[in-house]
Design an enzyme around this catalytic site. Structure first.
Site, PDB file in Angstrom:
ATOM      1  N   TYR A  50     -16.677  16.440 -16.031  1.00  9.38           N
ATOM      2  CA  TYR A  50     -17.041  15.038 -15.888  1.00  9.38           C
ATOM      3  C   TYR A  50     -18.102  14.909 -14.787  1.00  9.38           C
ATOM      4  O   TYR A  50     -17.946  15.466 -13.689  1.00  9.38           O
ATOM      5  CB  TYR A  50     -15.786  14.242 -15.523  1.00  9.38           C
ATOM      6  CG  TYR A  50     -16.048  12.784 -15.281  1.00  9.38           C
ATOM      7  CD1 TYR A  50     -16.455  11.959 -16.315  1.00  9.38           C
ATOM      8  CD2 TYR A  50     -15.906  12.242 -14.019  1.00  9.38           C
ATOM      9  CE1 TYR A  50     -16.713  10.624 -16.090  1.00  9.38           C
ATOM     10  CE2 TYR A  50     -16.152  10.897 -13.790  1.00  9.38           C
ATOM     11  CZ  TYR A  50     -16.562  10.098 -14.836  1.00  9.38           C
ATOM     12  OH  TYR A  50     -16.812   8.776 -14.615  1.00  9.38           O
TER      13      TYR A  50
ATOM     14  N   ARG B  42       0.850  -1.195   0.000  1.00  7.12           N
ATOM     15  CA  ARG B  42       0.000   0.000   0.000  1.00  7.12           C
ATOM     16  C   ARG B  42       0.881   1.238   0.000  1.00  7.12           C
ATOM     17  O   ARG B  42       0.624   2.207  -0.698  1.00  7.12           O
ATOM     18  CB  ARG B  42      -0.972   0.022   1.192  1.00  7.12           C
ATOM     19  CG  ARG B  42      -1.677   1.371   1.327  1.00  7.12           C
ATOM     20  CD  ARG B  42      -2.927   1.382   2.193  1.00  7.12           C
ATOM     21  NE  ARG B  42      -2.872   0.509   3.346  1.00  7.12           N
ATOM     22  CZ  ARG B  42      -2.117   0.710   4.435  1.00  7.12           C
ATOM     23  NH1 ARG B  42      -1.355   1.784   4.536  1.00  7.12           N
ATOM     24  NH2 ARG B  42      -2.138  -0.169   5.418  1.00  7.12           N
TER      25      ARG B  42
ATOM     26  N   ASP C  41      -7.678  18.957 -14.716  1.00  9.07           N
ATOM     27  CA  ASP C  41      -7.967  17.585 -15.136  1.00  9.07           C
ATOM     28  C   ASP C  41      -7.518  17.467 -16.590  1.00  9.07           C
ATOM     29  O   ASP C  41      -8.136  18.033 -17.490  1.00  9.07           O
ATOM     30  CB  ASP C  41      -9.469  17.305 -14.975  1.00  9.07           C
ATOM     31  CG  ASP C  41      -9.838  15.859 -15.297  1.00  9.07           C
ATOM     32  OD1 ASP C  41      -9.095  15.212 -16.058  1.00  9.07           O
ATOM     33  OD2 ASP C  41     -10.876  15.381 -14.796  1.00  9.07           O
TER      34      ASP C  41
ATOM     35  N   LYS D 146      -8.559   6.363 -19.397  1.00 11.44           N
ATOM     36  CA  LYS D 146      -8.892   6.867 -20.725  1.00 11.44           C
ATOM     37  C   LYS D 146      -7.667   6.785 -21.655  1.00 11.44           C
ATOM     38  O   LYS D 146      -7.209   5.702 -21.933  1.00 11.44           O
ATOM     39  CB  LYS D 146      -9.444   8.281 -20.592  1.00 11.44           C
ATOM     40  CG  LYS D 146     -10.484   8.445 -19.447  1.00 11.44           C
ATOM     41  CD  LYS D 146     -11.740   7.637 -19.646  1.00 11.44           C
ATOM     42  CE  LYS D 146     -12.623   7.601 -18.397  1.00 11.44           C
ATOM     43  NZ  LYS D 146     -12.978   8.889 -17.801  1.00 11.44           N
TER      44      LYS D 146
HETATM   45  C1  LIG Z   1     -13.468   9.340 -16.547  1.00 15.74           C
HETATM   46  C2  LIG Z   1     -13.084  10.664 -16.060  1.00 15.74           C
HETATM   47  C3  LIG Z   1     -12.818  10.906 -14.703  1.00 15.74           C
HETATM   48  C4  LIG Z   1     -13.001   9.842 -13.638  1.00 15.74           C
HETATM   49  O1  LIG Z   1     -12.091   8.808 -13.775  1.00 15.74           O
HETATM   50  P1  LIG Z   1     -12.380   7.277 -13.365  1.00 15.74           P
HETATM   51  O2  LIG Z   1     -11.129   6.573 -13.750  1.00 15.74           O
HETATM   52  O3  LIG Z   1     -13.584   6.837 -14.133  1.00 15.74           O
HETATM   53  O4  LIG Z   1     -12.633   7.264 -11.897  1.00 15.74           O
HETATM   54  C5  LIG Z   1     -12.412  12.179 -14.345  1.00 15.74           C
HETATM   55  N1  LIG Z   1     -12.278  13.163 -15.241  1.00 15.74           N
HETATM   56  C6  LIG Z   1     -12.537  12.977 -16.553  1.00 15.74           C
HETATM   57  C7  LIG Z   1     -12.386  14.108 -17.513  1.00 15.74           C
HETATM   58  C8  LIG Z   1     -12.957  11.726 -17.006  1.00 15.74           C
HETATM   59  O5  LIG Z   1     -13.231  11.552 -18.309  1.00 15.74           O
END
Ligand SMILES: *Cc1c(COP(=O)(O)O)cnc(C)c1O
Length: 385
Positions: free
Chosen positions: A107, A54, A179, A204
């Protein structure tokens, strides 16, 4: 936690940063250290600082060093999901009574985290159109600790001027968080533009193959990075060794994938602008997109996400999603395969009725790496000629 490569080139860093040959065998790819604990050479005698997975695991360390190098930050941290990374950031840097500015397009899960979870702990938030620095400045209070930005944004592909908001943040008590999921560090470098922190859903483009869920934080400042690392261990939502390995493998081809995603998305956007059943195309690469100039300034290319509005409203938009065949109907984005979805009923159902509600006639595409002619043909048949 710096990498040992002097190259500033993303193509080189993507493949080499964090990927040192295994000292035991010379394996050129970091092994999957599927292990929870480590034999100590006498009490307190750790090898390489590893005691419990961890706290740290060599496969995760490789990914974390790679992430820090790609984003040009001092510390990278890998989590079980993008939202786990966001949660760690918020609980590390905020206290009850603090205020944050969040974007009017983001998101859905990020908005839900603020509105339904963090708000319960006494953190106030207000919504601003972050593409307008004056609106963000007006939303600041003396309690504002974070300005949260998503650019390009999900699902409306809005563009925020990162350098302009970094300036706003510098003149306030707030830190700027970007982000960077839609752009990836290959297309956009928020820390070089003045951001304090970068957030990723590694699920992604970074993973890139729709086979892993993960998240990341990168801190520009080493001390903030240390605080986040403390909380990552204290809270425990770490990326496992196999997930770390998959993301590290995906990142090696990030530059070539992003080039092709961007090229294919540009062609798709151009076709859609000429289609009679499409009322509006949202893609920052189009010259008439309101954020086009800023995007051209701060991004290397315009990315693989395209949204559009369908003549005929919600039912017509849902029909297009249902008729698509090569574009797979599904949530998520950033994989090699093309996806299509209806944000209002799928990814963004959680923002219905809020300031972040999305148009009902909106369709979102994650344009993949298939042959462009096949992608165009599928969209044309789905729209009906
Ligand atoms: C998918 C996404 C998230 C969240 O991520 P997860 O891996 O699904 O928890 C945050 N910001 C954006 C822009 C996203 O497309």
């Amino acid at each position: 936690m710096s990498h040992q490569y002097s190259s500033q080139n993303l193509e080189t860093l993507a493949i080499h940063a964090g990927n040192t040959a295994d000292p035991l065998t010379g394996a050129v790819v970091p092994p999957i250290y599927q292990v929870s604990t480590y034999k100590q050479d006498g009490v307190g005698g750790l090898r390489g600082g590893y005691e419990y997975s961890r706290s740290a695991n060599p496969t995760r360390t490789a990914l974390e060093e790679n992430l820090a190098a790609l984003e040009g930050g001092r510390r990278g941290l890998a989590f079980a999901s993008g939202l786990a990374a966001e949660d760690c950031l918020l609980r590390t840097l905020l206290e009850p009574g603090d205020h944050v500015v969040i974007p009017n397009d983001a998101y859905g899960g990020t908005f839900r985290l603020f509105a339904k979870v963090v708000a319960r702990w006494g953190v106030e938030w207000s919504v601003a159109d972050t593409s307008d620095p004056a609106q963000v400045r007006a939303a600041l209070t003396d309690k504002t600790k974070l300005i949260w930005v998503e650019t390009p944004s999900n699902p409306l592909l809005g563009i925020t001027d990162i350098a302009a908001l970094a300036e706003v943040a510098r003149n306030s008590s707030a830190r700027l968080v970007v982000d960077n999921t839609f752009a990836s560090p290959y297309l956009q470098q928020p820390i070089a533009l003045g951001a304090d922190l970068v957030v990723h859903s590694l699920t992604k483009y970074m993973g890139g193959h729709s086979d892993v869920v993960g998240g990341a934080l990168v801190a520009a400042d080493a001390e903030v990075g240390e605080e986040l690392a403390y909380h990552q261990n204290a809270m425990g939502a770490i990326a496992g060794p196999f997930d770390s390995w998959l993301v590290l493998r995906g990142i090696k081809t990030l530059p070539v994938r992003m080039d092709r995603h961007s090229e294919n998305a540009g062609r798709v956007a151009e076709m859609l602008t000429r289609h009679p059943k499409v009322s509006e195309v949202l893609y920052p690469g189009l010259p008439d997109h309101p954020g086009h100039e800023v995007a051209a300034k701060q991004m290397k290319a315009f990315g693989g996400m395209v949204s559009f509005r369908v003549e005929g409203g919600e039912e017509a938009a849902v029909e297009v999603c249902n008729r698509a065949r090569l574009f797979t109907l599904g949530e998520s984005l950033g994989g090699v395969e093309s996806l299509i979805e209806h944000p209002g009923r799928m990814t963004h159902a959680s923002v219905a009725g809020s300031a972040l509600e999305v148009p009902a006639d909106l369709v979102r595409l994650s344009v993949g790496l298939e042959a462009i002619d096949d992608l165009l043909a599928d969209l044309q048949q789905a729209l009906g000629r």
